[in-house]
Design a protein around this motif. Structure first.
Motif, short mmCIF file in Angstrom:
data_model
loop_
_atom_site.label_atom_id
_atom_site.label_comp_id
_atom_site.label_asym_id
_atom_site.label_seq_id
_atom_site.Cartn_x
_atom_site.Cartn_y
_atom_site.Cartn_z
N LYS A 150 -4.74 -29.56 -35.49
CA LYS A 150 -3.35 -29.30 -35.94
C LYS A 150 -2.68 -29.06 -34.69
O LYS A 150 -1.57 -29.72 -34.58
N ARG A 181 -2.82 -30.26 -31.95
CA ARG A 181 -2.56 -31.55 -31.14
C ARG A 181 -1.33 -32.27 -31.32
O ARG A 181 -0.40 -32.75 -30.43
N TYR A 182 -0.90 -32.33 -32.77
CA TYR A 182 0.34 -32.79 -33.10
C TYR A 182 1.64 -31.85 -33.08
O TYR A 182 2.81 -32.10 -33.29
N ASP A 198 -3.07 -31.54 -42.77
CA ASP A 198 -2.95 -31.13 -41.44
C ASP A 198 -3.68 -31.76 -40.30
O ASP A 198 -3.60 -30.95 -39.29
N ALA A 218 -5.18 -34.46 -37.48
CA ALA A 218 -4.32 -35.23 -36.53
C ALA A 218 -4.88 -36.73 -37.03
O ALA A 218 -5.79 -37.04 -37.11
N TRP A 261 -4.87 -40.11 -34.92
CA TRP A 261 -4.74 -40.86 -33.51
C TRP A 261 -4.80 -42.36 -33.77
O TRP A 261 -4.95 -42.91 -34.76
N VAL A 277 -2.75 -38.77 -30.14
CA VAL A 277 -2.32 -38.29 -31.10
C VAL A 277 -0.87 -38.65 -31.86
O VAL A 277 0.06 -38.35 -30.77
N ARG A 278 -0.70 -39.50 -32.77
CA ARG A 278 0.63 -39.79 -33.15
C ARG A 278 0.98 -39.63 -34.66
O ARG A 278 2.42 -39.88 -35.03
N GLY A 279 0.39 -38.90 -35.47
CA GLY A 279 0.81 -38.45 -36.68
C GLY A 279 -0.16 -37.47 -37.30
O GLY A 279 -1.04 -36.92 -36.46
N TRP A 280 0.12 -36.83 -38.45
CA TRP A 280 -0.61 -35.93 -39.07
C TRP A 280 -0.62 -36.34 -40.66
O TRP A 280 -0.09 -36.97 -41.05
N VAL A 303 3.15 -41.42 -39.84
CA VAL A 303 3.01 -42.19 -38.49
C VAL A 303 4.37 -42.60 -38.11
O VAL A 303 5.03 -42.84 -39.03
#
Length: 815
Positions: free
Chosen positions: A108, A110-111, A745, A747, A749, A754-757, A776
């Motif tokens: 979590k 990471r984003y 929640d 991450a 990748w 990491v680009r989204g959740w 994303v």
């Protein structure tokens, strides 16, 4: 003290001072803070002063990060030292289950932009020398933990606010609050009266008493909380001399402990199991800079663990034990926002983590008051998440439970028992007899799944004992017909001559004709989603001059939130009435390929596809009971939602179950419903659909009538989003999961970054796929490869599932 102000903030703790500062910083300088005693006279002065960025809700975590970054700003503006020490910290795991949870925290982070890193127990001991690494299986390093001077921070907020033009009045006790006929508020104090447009209840320990002045019973309760301070420790002195730095923070979840350096010794606090409320019914007005009697026996079990996990404590003495009250809401999160039915009255209370959250609370409330929107997704803190069912006794039970579990693992399939059952439907006992395993939504008991005799949930991060039984329920729906209790949905009746025109402004969809339903996004002024509904036209004719009759169906947990929004936008001449039906209207749903055949056996109405097509709604008798039946189903299958007065629910349930024997009917709960909606790419409120996403981003733009004549709320912003393309896209993914599925929640990748959740997910049993939904950036939303989703410390390959896994052409649902 002046007689008029735009805003009066009641309460001089860290939260009230933060609200005052943020209002002044945003340009509202005609504001004043009233404090019955000296600043910090409630919980603030005896707080341990720790601060951290980690929170179970990512949106709250963002505000905590903001709070910590704010301290430098208020220190510079005020000239008041805040005593901030950013030491970093370690989050410790004594079990593998706890380590799995911490891996989710790292993912979590990471984003969210949090600096978190999974480390070994030995590495943790090298950072925090007092711990015994043999007692732990691993840890997470957090670079942003720290502590501060509670009094210094509060005075820094207040001094900064005064420099910007705000006023602070100490020793000014509020005696009463009275609303005038013109909507202004009279704030009556021992030193005179102030008339204000807005009043903020930041009363802390006295928030209940302030609320009662306007007829409001807030769900908050104070709990005794203890921490100890040791004598000077040679281990601390040695580390300070060796490294030139303080010993970092530590949170020992399994020991229910938090620790930090305090001068030459250590501070150790505990959230003990033997939780004790303080002043359960009324807070004494004369309570001030006082402490409660320590009770070392109550925290002894936690201290025993602490002395084992941190052996140096066995060789030192205790210099002081601090025992003071802090207020909590039932779920431990703050109560923030406007109060429904009391225009201009706001709350900012129950903020037990004031030095982690106070800045974010002040920012959100100031934004909300000035701009009409908090500027962030603060659902987890919104006072509207509770309704009348959150009584004093309920609050007492849930706060005790929450306090005693504050450092316990909250597994995704775990349901907590305190304060339950409270709200139940008329068939609660019948469903319990069928093996219903209950959860709770907005205080109401809801069936999660149905267990054979002897089966129970085994709490886990991985697939549990319910897995095969939920699979059977999903197959029942896909192959035959299933029945589900749906009373937890919110139901609103909208009537009056102005109902149609009002709905046309409130909802972004094209309104349906009489006898029809439509999916209806509702937007804020900024074009972001504030509601996701089904709207039904029950009007007998299409003449706009006649009295209108409509129903809106939506998420039950948002009922108070949406009623607050509806009432804010009602026309003043009384041409529209909105009534939240609650449990005065209860429901059952049937779904599956034989659902129509079942319905035909229990009603005389023509329910053929020609006479009763998809998205039709009409009144009809089911058995002997008058019902409202809509042809719609969140399962994505052929299905019907059946609504009735509560006195008829048992009859309708028994009639459907009896007639359904011919079709091998079965019961299904919300976990099976989750599996079914995932394989249709259906999002859900508070997960995929939240006030930070626009309709284009959320995939709901096809339900927005951009060209309709009505200037609906958020229309200009929604058109701009469509023209500019939006920033994000909601996508469904099939994940190469093994024995666990995403819950939200995690991450996302893409090509190593990491680009989204993830917003939600689970296992789609009929399709036998593990599914995740999440956001994303739009520039990668059509990529065919390159995605991974982080789950329990592993990055698993994932592929976008553009078309639904089940009934991609919608033939079953519409046929």
């Amino acid at each position: 003290m002046k007689s008029h102000a735009r805003v009066v903030v009641i309460g001089g703790g860290v939260v009230g001072a933060s609200v005052l500062y943020h209002l002044a910083r945003h340009g509202w300088t005609d504001v004043m803070l009233l404090e019955r005693d000296e600043l910090t006279s409630g919980s603030t002065w005896h707080a341990a002063g720790g601060m951290h960025t980690v929170n179970g809700d990512p949106n709250v975590a963002k505000l905590q990060k903001y709070t910590i970054e704010l301290y430098k700003e208020i220190e510079e503006l005020s000239g008041q030292a805040t005593g901030v020490h950013i030491t970093g910290g370690v989050l410790l795991a004594a079990t593998e289950a706890r380590m799995d949870w911490l891996r989710g925290v790292v993912a979590k982070g990471r984003y969210l932009g949090l600096d978190l890193e999974e480390i070994s127990a030995q590495e943790a001991a090298e950072l925090m020398p007092l711990l015994d690494p043999k007692q732990f299986v691993g840890a997470v390093r957090n670079s942003e933990d720290g502590h501060l001077d509670p009094s210094g921070v509060t005075h820094a907020y207040a001094k900064a606010a005064r420099k910007l033009g705000a006023e602070v009045h100490r020793f000014t006790k509020v005696e009463d609050i009275v609303r005038r006929e013109d909507g202004m508020w009279r704030v009556i104090t021992g030193k005179g009266e102030v008339v204000a447009e807005h009043v903020v209840n930041a009363g802390g320990l006295w928030a209940r008493e302030v609320g009662r002045m306007v007829g409001l019973e807030l769900p908050v309760l104070a709990m005794e909380h203890m921490y100890l301070i040791t004598e000077d420790m040679p281990e601390v002195a040695e580390w300070n001399a060796k490294t030139g730095s303080e010993i970092i923070h530590a949170i020992d979840f399994d020991g229910e402990l938090y620790l930090r350096q305090e001068r030459g010794g250590m501070l150790m606090g505990t959230y003990e199991k033997a939780a004790k409320p303080w002043s359960e019914y009324q807070t004494p007005w004369n309570f001030g800079h006082e402490l409660l009697e320590p009770d070392i026996d109550r925290i002894a079990p936690s201290l025993e663990v602490g002395f084992r996990h941190f052996p140096a404590f066995q060789k030192t003495g205790i210099k002081q034990i601090i025992n003071g009250p802090f207020t909590f809401a039932p779920d431990g999160n703050p109560l923030v926002g406007p109060v429904r039915g009391l225009p201009g009255f706001w709350v900012a209370c129950g903020v037990m983590a004031g030095f982690s959250q106070g800045g974010g609370v002040g920012l959100a409330l100031a934004n909300w008051m000035i701009d009409g929107d908090p500027g962030a997704d603060i659902w987890a803190m919104d006072v509207a998440r509770y309704g009348d069912w959150a009584s004093m006794a309920y609050t007492n039970a849930k706060v005790r439970e929450n306090y005693s579990r504050r450092f316990s693992i909250g597994f995704p399939n775990e349901e907590l028992p305190a304060g339950r059952p409270l709200k139940t439907t008329p068939i609660y006992d019948l469903l319990s007899a069928k093996g219903a395993q209950w959860g709770v939504a907005y205080g109401l008991e809801v069936p999660l799944w149905y267990a054979p005799r002897g089966a129970r949930d085994k709490f886990s991060w991985r697939r549990s004992t319910d897995f095969e039984h939920v699979a059977n329920e999903a197959q029942t729906v896909r192959e035959r017909v299933g029945l589900m209790e749906i009373s937890s949905f919110a139901k609103y009746r909208v009537t009056g001559k102005g109902a149609r025109d009002w709905l046309d402004r409130m909802l972004a969809c094209k309104l349906p004709a009489p006898g029809r339903m439509a999916l209806a996004p509702m937007l804020k002024e900024d074009g972001k989603l504030i509601g996701d509904f089904t709207v039904a036209n029950l009007t007998d004719d299409a003449d706009r001059s006649s009295s209108q009759d409509w129903m809106i169906f939506g998420s039950g947990i948002a009922e108070q939130n949406h009623m607050r929004w509806f009432e804010k936008h009602l026309p003043g001449e009384g041409s529209v009435n909105v009534d939240a039906r609650g449990l005065s209207l209860v429901g059952l749903a049937i779904a599956g390929p034989t659902a129509r055949k079942l319905l035909e056996t229990v009603t005389r109405a023509d329910v053929s596809n020609a006479a009763f097509p998809f998205m039709a709604i009409r009144r009809m008798d089911i058995g002997m009971a008058p019902c409202l039946v809509g042809r719609v189903s969140y399962t994505g299958d052929l299905g019907y939602e059946i609504w009735m007065a509560p006195e008829y629910q048992r009859h309708v349930f028994e009639r459907l179950m009896s007639a359904g024997e011919e079709f091998s009917i079965g019961l299904f709960g919300s976990r099976a419903l989750n599996a079914l909606r995932l394989e249709k790419n259906y999002g859900s409120w508070a997960r995929e659909y939240r006030p930070i996403y626009g309709p284009l981003e959320a995939g709901l733009d096809r339900f927005v009538a951009y060209g309709k004549e009505a200037d609906f709320v958020g229309k200009a912003a929604a058109l701009a989003e469509r023209e500019q393309g939006g920033r994000l896209r909601l996508r469904s993914f099939v994940v190469d999961a093994v024995d666990a599925d995403v819950i939200g929640d995690e991450a996302i990748w893409f090509e190593g970054a990491v680009r989204g959740w993830v917003t939600s997910g689970g296992y789609a049993h009929h399709s036998r796929k593990s599914v995740a939904m999440g956001y994303v950036p739009r520039e990668i939303a059509e990529a065919e490869t390159g995605f991974e989703i982080e789950l329990l410390g592993r990055r698993l390959p994932a592929r976008i599932q553009a078309m639904p896994l089940f009934d991609a052409n919608f033939e079953r649902m519409r046929g």
